[in-house]
Design a protein around this motif. Structure first.
Motif, PDB file in Angstrom:
ATOM      1  N   CYS A  45       0.857  -1.181   0.000  1.00 45.18           N
ATOM      2  CA  CYS A  45       0.000   0.000   0.000  1.00 45.18           C
ATOM      3  C   CYS A  45       0.895   1.234   0.000  1.00 45.18           C
ATOM      4  O   CYS A  45       1.591   1.519   0.986  1.00 45.18           O
ATOM      5  N   ALA A  46       0.881   1.987  -1.118  1.00 47.74           N
ATOM      6  CA  ALA A  46       1.792   3.121  -1.271  1.00 47.74           C
ATOM      7  C   ALA A  46       1.590   4.154  -0.159  1.00 47.74           C
ATOM      8  O   ALA A  46       2.555   4.763   0.315  1.00 47.74           O
ATOM      9  N   ALA A  47       0.350   4.345   0.273  1.00 46.66           N
ATOM     10  CA  ALA A  47       0.080   5.344   1.312  1.00 46.66           C
ATOM     11  C   ALA A  47       0.772   4.956   2.622  1.00 46.66           C
ATOM     12  O   ALA A  47       1.303   5.819   3.341  1.00 46.66           O
ATOM     13  N   ILE A  48       0.807   3.674   2.925  1.00 41.34           N
ATOM     14  CA  ILE A  48       1.479   3.233   4.158  1.00 41.34           C
ATOM     15  C   ILE A  48       2.997   3.339   3.995  1.00 41.34           C
ATOM     16  O   ILE A  48       3.714   3.723   4.928  1.00 41.34           O
ATOM     17  N   ALA A  49       3.505   3.060   2.801  1.00 42.39           N
ATOM     18  CA  ALA A  49       4.947   3.241   2.549  1.00 42.39           C
ATOM     19  C   ALA A  49       5.339   4.686   2.848  1.00 42.39           C
ATOM     20  O   ALA A  49       6.361   4.948   3.496  1.00 42.39           O
ATOM     21  N   LYS A  50       4.505   5.620   2.402  1.00 40.68           N
ATOM     22  CA  LYS A  50       4.775   7.035   2.650  1.00 40.68           C
ATOM     23  C   LYS A  50       4.793   7.337   4.151  1.00 40.68           C
ATOM     24  O   LYS A  50       5.641   8.095   4.631  1.00 40.68           O
ATOM     25  N   MET A  51       3.835   6.741   4.896  1.00 43.09           N
ATOM     26  CA  MET A  51       3.815   6.941   6.360  1.00 43.09           C
ATOM     27  C   MET A  51       5.112   6.433   6.978  1.00 43.09           C
ATOM     28  O   MET A  51       5.685   7.050   7.870  1.00 43.09           O
ATOM     29  N   GLN A  52       5.581   5.266   6.501  1.00 42.84           N
ATOM     30  CA  GLN A  52       6.794   4.674   7.072  1.00 42.84           C
ATOM     31  C   GLN A  52       8.008   5.551   6.794  1.00 42.84           C
ATOM     32  O   GLN A  52       8.859   5.744   7.662  1.00 42.84           O
ATOM     33  N   ILE A  53       8.061   6.122   5.594  1.00 40.91           N
ATOM     34  CA  ILE A  53       9.200   6.978   5.237  1.00 40.91           C
ATOM     35  C   ILE A  53       9.145   8.283   6.028  1.00 40.91           C
ATOM     36  O   ILE A  53      10.159   8.744   6.559  1.00 40.91           O
ATOM     37  N   GLU A  54       7.932   8.838   6.152  1.00 43.93           N
ATOM     38  CA  GLU A  54       7.783  10.033   6.995  1.00 43.93           C
ATOM     39  C   GLU A  54       8.170   9.738   8.442  1.00 43.93           C
ATOM     40  O   GLU A  54       8.674  10.600   9.155  1.00 43.93           O
ATOM     41  N   GLY A  55       7.938   8.501   8.856  1.00 42.03           N
ATOM     42  CA  GLY A  55       8.269   8.093  10.222  1.00 42.03           C
ATOM     43  C   GLY A  55       9.742   7.740  10.405  1.00 42.03           C
ATOM     44  O   GLY A  55      10.132   7.251  11.463  1.00 42.03           O
ATOM     45  N   GLY A  56      10.542   7.929   9.368  1.00 44.11           N
ATOM     46  CA  GLY A  56      11.980   7.746   9.550  1.00 44.11           C
ATOM     47  C   GLY A  56      12.594   6.579   8.791  1.00 44.11           C
ATOM     48  O   GLY A  56      13.815   6.394   8.841  1.00 44.11           O
ATOM     49  N   LEU A  71       6.165   1.441  -6.475  1.00 42.63           N
ATOM     50  CA  LEU A  71       6.804   2.353  -5.518  1.00 42.63           C
ATOM     51  C   LEU A  71       7.438   3.558  -6.220  1.00 42.63           C
ATOM     52  O   LEU A  71       7.299   4.701  -5.755  1.00 42.63           O
ATOM     53  N   VAL A  72       8.111   3.317  -7.355  1.00 41.36           N
ATOM     54  CA  VAL A  72       8.698   4.439  -8.098  1.00 41.36           C
ATOM     55  C   VAL A  72       7.572   5.355  -8.571  1.00 41.36           C
ATOM     56  O   VAL A  72       7.643   6.582  -8.446  1.00 41.36           O
ATOM     57  N   ASP A  73       6.499   4.742  -9.070  1.00 40.87           N
ATOM     58  CA  ASP A  73       5.328   5.485  -9.553  1.00 40.87           C
ATOM     59  C   ASP A  73       4.723   6.355  -8.448  1.00 40.87           C
ATOM     60  O   ASP A  73       4.164   7.420  -8.712  1.00 40.87           O
ATOM     61  N   ALA A  74       4.844   5.878  -7.197  1.00 42.86           N
ATOM     62  CA  ALA A  74       4.285   6.624  -6.057  1.00 42.86           C
ATOM     63  C   ALA A  74       5.287   7.635  -5.502  1.00 42.86           C
ATOM     64  O   ALA A  74       5.025   8.285  -4.496  1.00 42.86           O
ATOM     65  N   GLY A  75       6.447   7.738  -6.153  1.00 41.19           N
ATOM     66  CA  GLY A  75       7.412   8.756  -5.733  1.00 41.19           C
ATOM     67  C   GLY A  75       8.346   8.338  -4.606  1.00 41.19           C
ATOM     68  O   GLY A  75       8.966   9.188  -3.974  1.00 41.19           O
ATOM     69  N   LEU A  94      14.292  -2.202 -15.063  1.00 42.62           N
ATOM     70  CA  LEU A  94      14.940  -1.821 -13.800  1.00 42.62           C
ATOM     71  C   LEU A  94      15.964  -0.717 -14.049  1.00 42.62           C
ATOM     72  O   LEU A  94      16.034   0.280 -13.308  1.00 42.62           O
ATOM     73  N   ALA A  95      16.757  -0.880 -15.090  1.00 40.68           N
ATOM     74  CA  ALA A  95      17.806   0.100 -15.393  1.00 40.68           C
ATOM     75  C   ALA A  95      17.197   1.467 -15.708  1.00 40.68           C
ATOM     76  O   ALA A  95      17.742   2.504 -15.330  1.00 40.68           O
ATOM     77  N   GLN A  96      16.059   1.482 -16.394  1.00 37.30           N
ATOM     78  CA  GLN A  96      15.377   2.749 -16.684  1.00 37.30           C
ATOM     79  C   GLN A  96      14.842   3.384 -15.396  1.00 37.30           C
ATOM     80  O   GLN A  96      14.956   4.591 -15.199  1.00 37.30           O
ATOM     81  N   LEU A  97      14.254   2.557 -14.528  1.00 38.78           N
ATOM     82  CA  LEU A  97      13.699   3.085 -13.269  1.00 38.78           C
ATOM     83  C   LEU A  97      14.801   3.657 -12.383  1.00 38.78           C
ATOM     84  O   LEU A  97      14.560   4.544 -11.570  1.00 38.78           O
ATOM     85  N   ALA A  98      16.025   3.150 -12.562  1.00 42.87           N
ATOM     86  CA  ALA A  98      17.150   3.631 -11.752  1.00 42.87           C
ATOM     87  C   ALA A  98      17.527   5.071 -12.099  1.00 42.87           C
ATOM     88  O   ALA A  98      18.330   5.693 -11.408  1.00 42.87           O
ATOM     89  N   LEU A  99      16.925   5.616 -13.175  1.00 42.00           N
ATOM     90  CA  LEU A  99      17.087   7.048 -13.470  1.00 42.00           C
ATOM     91  C   LEU A  99      16.234   7.896 -12.539  1.00 42.00           C
ATOM     92  O   LEU A  99      16.509   9.072 -12.322  1.00 42.00           O
ATOM     93  N   ASP A 100      15.173   7.281 -11.996  1.00 41.82           N
ATOM     94  CA  ASP A 100      14.176   8.037 -11.236  1.00 41.82           C
ATOM     95  C   ASP A 100      14.281   7.852  -9.728  1.00 41.82           C
ATOM     96  O   ASP A 100      13.878   8.714  -8.962  1.00 41.82           O
ATOM     97  N   MET A 345      -5.956   2.216  -0.660  1.00 40.55           N
ATOM     98  CA  MET A 345      -5.904   1.249  -1.753  1.00 40.55           C
ATOM     99  C   MET A 345      -4.620   0.412  -1.645  1.00 40.55           C
ATOM    100  O   MET A 345      -3.543   0.942  -1.388  1.00 40.55           O
ATOM    101  N   ILE A 346      -4.753  -0.884  -1.845  1.00 40.34           N
ATOM    102  CA  ILE A 346      -3.591  -1.778  -1.858  1.00 40.34           C
ATOM    103  C   ILE A 346      -3.040  -1.733  -3.280  1.00 40.34           C
ATOM    104  O   ILE A 346      -3.381  -2.545  -4.140  1.00 40.34           O
ATOM    105  N   THR A 347      -2.207  -0.736  -3.510  1.00 40.06           N
ATOM    106  CA  THR A 347      -1.824  -0.394  -4.884  1.00 40.06           C
ATOM    107  C   THR A 347      -1.012  -1.489  -5.568  1.00 40.06           C
ATOM    108  O   THR A 347      -1.016  -1.588  -6.785  1.00 40.06           O
ATOM    109  N   ALA A 348      -0.313  -2.305  -4.800  1.00 34.68           N
ATOM    110  CA  ALA A 348       0.511  -3.372  -5.399  1.00 34.68           C
ATOM    111  C   ALA A 348      -0.115  -4.742  -5.213  1.00 34.68           C
ATOM    112  O   ALA A 348       0.560  -5.763  -5.329  1.00 34.68           O
ATOM    113  N   ARG A 349      -1.417  -4.768  -4.930  1.00 35.94           N
ATOM    114  CA  ARG A 349      -2.112  -6.043  -4.826  1.00 35.94           C
ATOM    115  C   ARG A 349      -1.914  -6.830  -6.137  1.00 35.94           C
ATOM    116  O   ARG A 349      -2.104  -6.271  -7.220  1.00 35.94           O
TER     117      ARG A 349
END
Lengths: 353, 353
Positions: A45-56, A71-75, A94-100, A345-349
């Motif tokens: 769930c991208a929203a929970i990933a964001k909470m975890q990153i905000e939490g350190g 995850l890349v799509d969610a920033g 993968l190599a292309q995503l490594a640009l972002d 939303m469970i974005t990576a379901r």
């Protein structure tokens, strides 16, 4: 809306326990140099990933290319794909995503390192690599110090790749109920790992990152100081499987299910194998002892429930395995004081590719 | 595109075997009054439901309200929801859908019958009802002839409902490997069922429909003549679980998976519990004997494979259970002579509500 009015089976999160689990993990890691890189597979769930990153959290861990893309799509800007990527088309993506985003991937073969290097050179990106060291799980990875050194040097010599260190994930220890056994096995592993790192240093290879660990070994790792990153995932929700491990995390994820049929000594509910992962055992019914649970695709049969259940009643289940359960649902409902306050939303379901 | 170039893990259907399975089922039912009402839960794919109906199926069976909605939405006109619908909001939706398709539902309680009747009256629709008779599975349903009669009369007396007959599903017999045992248990059940129908007739209740059966009992049912409808689902794809039953159907569904890591005596592939249902056992690897398969979320570890596997190779898996596997994927690829010729969306994937 009260949570028991949801269209069932529904996956809910008790916000208070969820937040307490986040804080308990912070406490676990307090004063340690270990950084949290939580595993996306447990909530997807991208929203929970964001909470975890905000939490350190330093970034995310994920298992699959399609999770990485989500995850890349969610920033999300720092992601470890804790897996070997063998298919060339996946490597090219993968190599292309490594640009972002800052992307790290596991390797355990020279050919794979060559492919990653060529794809990154074409993309103009840099892919970070960890050599996977098999510390006893017998899954992916290499097993000897010499092999690790050989691969590390191969990465160091490859254009467009950087060698960051090691992954050593001891998933087979995660669920050991006996804390002393869990501790002693973990310590034995650390000795092996310490020796490996010293061997690499002696051969001129610097190990910046050591990633691994899980919810079941978080406490142990936090005091140990050898790992630099903890990949715990389940700590947020917890499984019924972790029940006997005396961990500082509590069950925050439940399935709301409706009783659809009742007779003497038997109640049948509308959740089953297609809505509740049973790969690590049956769910537990909250507030109700059950002699036996029989599972089928869309039903759990609760034999001899200790509480009188009637058709239309709702019950709460603690899934045996939160990670496989999340993968069966599109939405998580956040519940505060019995009320639904948010829907995530469970974005990576189903991102299994 | 060759099937082994798909982004893995991918779910593929061998079109030739798939069609042969459809024909084998037609043959099974030839000369019998038994009509096929295939179960949607096994493929969850509206396009395949349409093929089955064009091939002579009387309509579809499904397990969940959300599957029913998907089928009505796809224009399927005769659907059995082979389950109790206990929640009033679901009942209200069911009654509305009964304006658009011929819908039959199972009941096993008087209160439920009253709710269905009121909702159908409000919608101006007619809901067809089967009383679920528990023939030994110990799940939903009632167990005595008297209870069945009481519920049948209750339905007959209810406005906006019609009593069509019975469901008697012996799922517990489906996978019995010993054919004689499967036959004798099935015959014993038929005696019970025959007695029940005679009892209902004697009490002025006509039984038009008797629904039940599965892939494992299709052959037996076809010669028996007591059931009017067969709910088989797996016959199209087949499970590894059905392997030893000597049925006239062959495996047509496979997972294409990529080898991601290899060492002496071990190959690890990119399919696992999140892409292959293991609730009825491990998958089988086509053309390769394996001493042991260890499952985790995104890996199967193939211990001591009899064939040399290299990183990047693809292997084909026969899932232990096709129904739970389909629920983990969005798409089915139809393969003819090794080439992908069509892609079918699994429209009811995750429809567990």
């Amino acid at each position: 809306m009260q949570y028991n009015r949801l269209n069932t089976p529904a996956l809910i999160i008790d916000e208070k326990i969820f937040k307490a689990n986040m804080e308990a993990m912070e406490k676990c890691l307090e004063g340690s140099s270990l950084r949290l890189r939580p595993h996306y597979k447990s909530h997807k769930c991208a929203a929970i990933a964001k909470m975890q990153i905000e939490g350190g959290a330093v970034g995310m861990t994920c298992a699959k290319m399609s999770e990485l893309e989500d995850l890349v799509d969610a920033g999300v800007e720092d992601i470890l794909l804790a897996n070997q990527v063998a298919d060339k088309r996946k490597i090219a993506r993968l190599a292309q995503l490594a640009l972002d985003s800052h992307i790290t991937v596991l390797v355990d073969s020279e050919e794979n390192i060559r492919d990653l290097s060529e794809a990154a050179a074409f993309a103009g990106s840099v892919i970070h690599c960890l050599v996977e060291y098999d510390i006893g799980m017998e899954r992916c990875g290499v097993v000897s110090n010499e092999e690790v050194l050989r691969l590390a040097k191969c990465i160091i010599d490859s254009p467009s790749l950087t060698f960051d260190g090691l992954q050593a994930y001891a998933g087979h220890i995660s669920h050991m109920v006996d804390k002393d056994e869990r501790l002693s096995k973990t310590k034995a592993n650390y000795e092996k790992l310490k020796e490996l790192i010293e061997y690499l240093n002696q051969n001129g290879v610097e190990v910046k990152t050591v990633s691994g660990g899980s919810t079941g070994t978080a406490e142990i790792k936090a005091v140990e100081g050898l790992y630099t990153e903890l990949q715990a995932g389940s700590y947020l929700f917890m499984d019924n499987t972790y029940r006997d491990l005396e961990l500082p995390f509590k069950n925050s994820m439940f399935i709301v299910s409706t009783v659809v049929s009742v007779r003497d000594g038997l109640a049948v509910i509308d959740a089953g194998v297609k809505t509740c992962g049973v790969d690590q055992g049956m769910p537990r019914v909250v507030g109700c002892d059950v002699k036996e649970i029989v599972a089928s695709e869309e039903h759990f049969q609760l034999h001899e429930p200790s509480v009188q259940l009637n058709v239309g009643d709702t019950v709460l289940l603690v899934p045996g395995h939160c990670c496989s359960t999340v993968n069966l649902h599109d939405k998580l409902y956040m519940v505060r004081d019995g009320k639904v306050v948010d829907r995530l939303m469970i974005t990576a379901r189903g991102c299994g590719k």
